[in-house]
Design a protein around this motif. Structure first.
Motif, PDB file in Angstrom:
ATOM      1  N   PHE A   1       1.021  -1.045   0.012  1.00 12.42           N
ATOM      2  CA  PHE A   1       0.113  -0.115  -0.044  1.00 12.42           C
ATOM      3  C   PHE A   1       0.931   1.428  -0.110  1.00 12.42           C
ATOM      4  N   PRO A   2       0.814   2.244  -1.178  1.00 11.50           N
ATOM      5  CA  PRO A   2       1.548   3.437  -0.947  1.00 11.50           C
ATOM      6  C   PRO A   2       1.460   4.297   0.528  1.00 11.50           C
ATOM      7  N   LYS A   3       2.493   4.659   0.768  1.00 14.68           N
ATOM      8  CA  LYS A   3       2.603   5.281   2.189  1.00 14.68           C
ATOM      9  C   LYS A   3       1.637   6.648   2.082  1.00 14.68           C
ATOM     10  N   GLN A   4       1.580   7.303   0.762  1.00 15.41           N
ATOM     11  CA  GLN A   4       0.914   8.536   0.763  1.00 15.41           C
ATOM     12  C   GLN A   4      -0.704   8.539   0.453  1.00 15.41           C
ATOM     13  N   ALA A   5      -1.071   7.211   0.465  1.00 17.55           N
ATOM     14  CA  ALA A   5      -2.545   6.996   0.457  1.00 17.55           C
ATOM     15  C   ALA A   5      -2.940   6.424   2.044  1.00 17.55           C
ATOM     16  N   ALA A   6      -4.073   6.947   2.507  1.00 18.80           N
ATOM     17  CA  ALA A   6      -4.706   6.529   3.574  1.00 18.80           C
ATOM     18  C   ALA A   6      -5.361   4.837   3.492  1.00 18.80           C
ATOM     19  N   ILE A   7      -5.037   4.050   4.436  1.00 19.55           N
ATOM     20  CA  ILE A   7      -5.580   2.771   4.072  1.00 19.55           C
ATOM     21  C   ILE A   7      -6.801   2.673   4.561  1.00 19.55           C
ATOM     22  N   GLY A   8      -7.607   2.331   3.632  1.00 17.62           N
ATOM     23  CA  GLY A   8      -9.259   2.257   3.824  1.00 17.62           C
ATOM     24  C   GLY A   8      -9.836   2.132   2.534  1.00 17.62           C
ATOM     25  N   ALA A   9     -10.797   3.116   2.079  1.00 16.72           N
ATOM     26  CA  ALA A   9     -11.629   3.012   1.091  1.00 16.72           C
ATOM     27  C   ALA A   9     -11.907   4.221   0.504  1.00 16.72           C
ATOM     28  N   GLU A  10     -11.154   5.450   0.764  1.00 19.40           N
ATOM     29  CA  GLU A  10     -11.634   6.655   0.487  1.00 19.40           C
ATOM     30  C   GLU A  10     -11.251   6.967  -0.775  1.00 19.40           C
ATOM     31  N   ILE A  11     -12.179   6.888  -2.061  1.00 22.37           N
ATOM     32  CA  ILE A  11     -11.815   6.766  -3.390  1.00 22.37           C
ATOM     33  C   ILE A  11     -10.947   7.932  -4.028  1.00 22.37           C
ATOM     34  N   SER A  12     -10.803   9.186  -3.073  1.00 22.34           N
ATOM     35  CA  SER A  12     -10.090  10.293  -3.478  1.00 22.34           C
ATOM     36  C   SER A  12      -8.645  10.242  -3.140  1.00 22.34           C
ATOM     37  N   GLU A  13      -8.468   9.188  -2.413  1.00 13.77           N
ATOM     38  CA  GLU A  13      -6.909   8.947  -1.890  1.00 13.77           C
ATOM     39  C   GLU A  13      -6.285   7.969  -3.015  1.00 13.77           C
ATOM     40  N   THR A  14      -5.423   8.548  -3.835  1.00  6.99           N
ATOM     41  CA  THR A  14      -4.644   7.853  -4.830  1.00  6.99           C
ATOM     42  C   THR A  14      -3.424   8.036  -4.950  1.00  6.99           C
ATOM     43  N   ALA A  15      -2.511   7.241  -5.808  1.00  8.04           N
ATOM     44  CA  ALA A  15      -1.020   7.415  -5.695  1.00  8.04           C
ATOM     45  C   ALA A  15      -0.659   7.149  -7.071  1.00  8.04           C
ATOM     46  N   ALA A  16       0.512   7.433  -7.426  1.00  5.59           N
ATOM     47  CA  ALA A  16       1.181   7.438  -8.672  1.00  5.59           C
ATOM     48  C   ALA A  16       1.700   5.909  -8.801  1.00  5.59           C
ATOM     49  N   PHE A  17       1.743   5.470 -10.076  1.00  5.91           N
ATOM     50  CA  PHE A  17       2.140   4.114 -10.239  1.00  5.91           C
ATOM     51  C   PHE A  17       3.759   4.085 -10.141  1.00  5.91           C
ATOM     52  N   ALA A  18       4.316   2.820  -9.638  1.00 16.43           N
ATOM     53  CA  ALA A  18       5.589   2.558  -9.598  1.00 16.43           C
ATOM     54  C   ALA A  18       5.847   1.328  -9.626  1.00 16.43           C
ATOM     55  N   GLU A  19       6.914   0.640 -10.166  1.00 14.26           N
ATOM     56  CA  GLU A  19       7.200  -0.690 -10.397  1.00 14.26           C
ATOM     57  C   GLU A  19       6.951  -1.510  -9.062  1.00 14.26           C
ATOM     58  N   ALA A  20       7.764  -0.871  -8.154  1.00 11.35           N
ATOM     59  CA  ALA A  20       7.932  -1.331  -6.794  1.00 11.35           C
ATOM     60  C   ALA A  20       6.499  -1.674  -6.098  1.00 11.35           C
ATOM     61  N   LEU A  21       5.464  -0.874  -6.626  1.00 17.12           N
ATOM     62  CA  LEU A  21       4.147  -1.051  -6.020  1.00 17.12           C
ATOM     63  C   LEU A  21       3.422  -2.040  -6.731  1.00 17.12           C
ATOM     64  N   ASN A  22       3.944  -2.891  -7.815  1.00 20.68           N
ATOM     65  CA  ASN A  22       3.298  -3.757  -8.783  1.00 20.68           C
ATOM     66  C   ASN A  22       4.101  -5.060  -8.971  1.00 20.68           C
ATOM     67  N   PRO A  23       4.328  -5.558  -7.793  1.00 20.90           N
ATOM     68  CA  PRO A  23       5.385  -6.697  -7.784  1.00 20.90           C
ATOM     69  C   PRO A  23       4.953  -8.170  -8.454  1.00 20.90           C
ATOM     70  N   TYR A  24       3.674  -8.333  -8.657  1.00 19.27           N
ATOM     71  CA  TYR A  24       3.346  -9.644  -9.072  1.00 19.27           C
ATOM     72  C   TYR A  24       2.639  -9.439 -10.529  1.00 19.27           C
ATOM     73  N   ALA A  25       3.032  -8.624 -11.374  1.00 12.34           N
ATOM     74  CA  ALA A  25       2.526  -8.428 -12.803  1.00 12.34           C
ATOM     75  C   ALA A  25       2.536  -9.658 -13.505  1.00 12.34           C
ATOM     76  N   ASP A  26       3.465 -10.761 -13.245  1.00  7.42           N
ATOM     77  CA  ASP A  26       3.572 -11.728 -14.215  1.00  7.42           C
ATOM     78  C   ASP A  26       3.048 -12.918 -13.480  1.00  7.42           C
ATOM     79  N   GLY A  27       2.294 -12.761 -12.277  1.00  6.62           N
ATOM     80  CA  GLY A  27       1.654 -13.942 -11.658  1.00  6.62           C
ATOM     81  C   GLY A  27       2.075 -13.862 -10.159  1.00  6.62           C
ATOM     82  N   LEU A  28       1.378 -14.554  -9.298  1.00  7.38           N
ATOM     83  CA  LEU A  28       1.278 -14.757  -7.953  1.00  7.38           C
ATOM     84  C   LEU A  28       2.265 -15.872  -7.303  1.00  7.38           C
ATOM     85  N   PRO A  29       3.307 -15.383  -6.691  1.00  8.05           N
ATOM     86  CA  PRO A  29       4.134 -16.468  -6.067  1.00  8.05           C
ATOM     87  C   PRO A  29       3.385 -17.505  -4.979  1.00  8.05           C
TER      88      PRO A  29
END
Length: 370
Positions: free
Chosen positions: A265-293
């Motif tokens: 979970f990106p540090k700049q977004a509040a954990i929850g479900a407030e849809i206005s809280e978003t963060a920019a894409f970064a490869e480190a935030l998408n570690p399983y693009a090719d499948g789930l270990p």
């Protein structure tokens, strides 16, 4: 040596003809629900419809009964997708929960403004609220058994959220919404729905809110605990404390919007479900693009099994568990709080097949009965 859940369930990870779906496995405990997206409603496909029919007995529109979608302008309503939901539910022999009547998000500006763009009066906004609630609840009174009347009205500290509803109408806007809903359909179940209700301060705020409403004679049938969870949080003990606190009020408890993100979970977004809280894409935030270990797949299965063990323990108080998505490819978690990620938060994979997490949940009641 302990075998991984992936190995234990590997041979089972396909739907077998004649096997029970989750709705059948939990038929003596609680209802099992899912959501339908606009794509699934307006361009239904046979595979998704088969999953609806096989696994679930409650359907909810992901977005298409929210004010922005169903009543986008003063010129009139757009009932096409909501009507399609009712037809899909009839075809799949599912009940329907309406989501949501009053929310601070996805409500058009025109609802709160006059023709010049100025805020309307309390009386005008109450009139618009009542008309909207009455229109939806009477149109679907024979199809929708329960409604999320008010959604996400609390701050994280349990106080009332500042919103245009509250600013214009006042603190009693929640009570007014529930009163209008009761008048529109006295037989419908009426819910308050929110996220992070496992957190003590927000839990206490929800208890105060519902206690106050009940003390005023306002009908509240249940509390929906949105379950947008992570692999390691929140703690099972916190969730259980909220279930028992809400059940003690004499209302039903529902686990709503259930999914478990496996991504950081990106540090700049509040954990929850407030849809206005978003963060920019970064490869480190998408570690399983090719499948789930395998180890993460196992962790997801363990987490789901622990949660359903808790829900099953409290089955006398929990009336429904609704997943926020039918399979991984339909989940909003692929795009929130970071757009374009590959998440795996549900029990069914992108190919429509059961994951080890599915088998962990599906075999739980039988294992407890042994």
């Amino acid at each position: 040596m302990k075998k991984s859940l992936s190995l234990l369930f590997g041979a089972l990870c396909t739907f077998s003809a004649g096997a029970q779906g989750l709705k059948d496995v939990y038929q003596d405990a609680f209802l099992i629900g899912t959501i339908a997206s606009n794509q699934q409603l307006m361009k239904p496909d046979a595979d998704t419809s088969a999953l609806f029919q096989r696994e679930f007995n409650v359907l909810t529109a992901e977005n298409d009964m929210k004010w922005q979608r169903i009543y986008p302008s003063p010129q009139g309503y757009n009932f096409a997708a909501a009507d399609a939901l009712m037809q899909q539910a009839e075809d799949c022999q599912c009940q329907v929960v309406g989501h949501t009547l009053i929310w601070h998000q996805q409500t058009p500006d025109w609802v709160f403004e006059d023709d010049a763009g100025n805020p309307v009066s309390r009386e005008v906004l109450l009139g618009r609220m009542q008309s909207h609630i009455n229109t939806l609840m009477t149109r679907y009174q024979d199809d929708v058994y329960g409604w999320d009347v008010v959604n996400e009205a609390l701050n994280e500290d349990g106080t009332l959220r500042e919103s245009r509803w509250r600013e214009i109408i006042g603190d009693d806007y929640i009570a007014q919404a529930f009163r209008f809903a009761t008048e529109a359909n006295p037989n419908a179940e009426l819910y308050y729905n929110d996220y992070n209700l496992n957190a003590p301060a927000k839990r206490d705020g929800a208890v105060r809110l519902v206690k106050s409403l009940l003390a005023q004679g306002v009908k509240v049938s249940g509390i929906g605990m949105q379950a947008h969870y992570m692999l390691r949080s929140p703690a099972i003990s916190q969730i259980e404390e909220s279930i028992t606190a809400f059940a003690s009020l004499g209302v039903k408890v529902m686990i709503t919007e259930l999914d478990i993100s496996v991504l950081p979970f990106p540090k700049q977004a509040a954990i929850g479900a407030e849809i206005s809280e978003t963060a920019a894409f970064a490869e480190a935030l998408n570690p399983y693009a090719d499948g789930l270990p395998t180890d993460v797949q196992d962790a997801l299965a363990t987490r789901y099994r622990e949660l359903f063990a808790l829900f099953y323990k409290h089955r006398d108080d929990i009336s429904r568990v609704t997943f926020w998505g039918t399979h991984d490819g339909t989940s909003w978690k692929n795009n929130w709080p970071v757009r374009g990620r590959t998440d795996y938060p549900l029990l069914i994979d992108r190919q429509g097949q059961p994951k080890p997490a599915y088998e962990a949940v599906a075999t739980l009641p039988a294992s407890i009965a042994q």
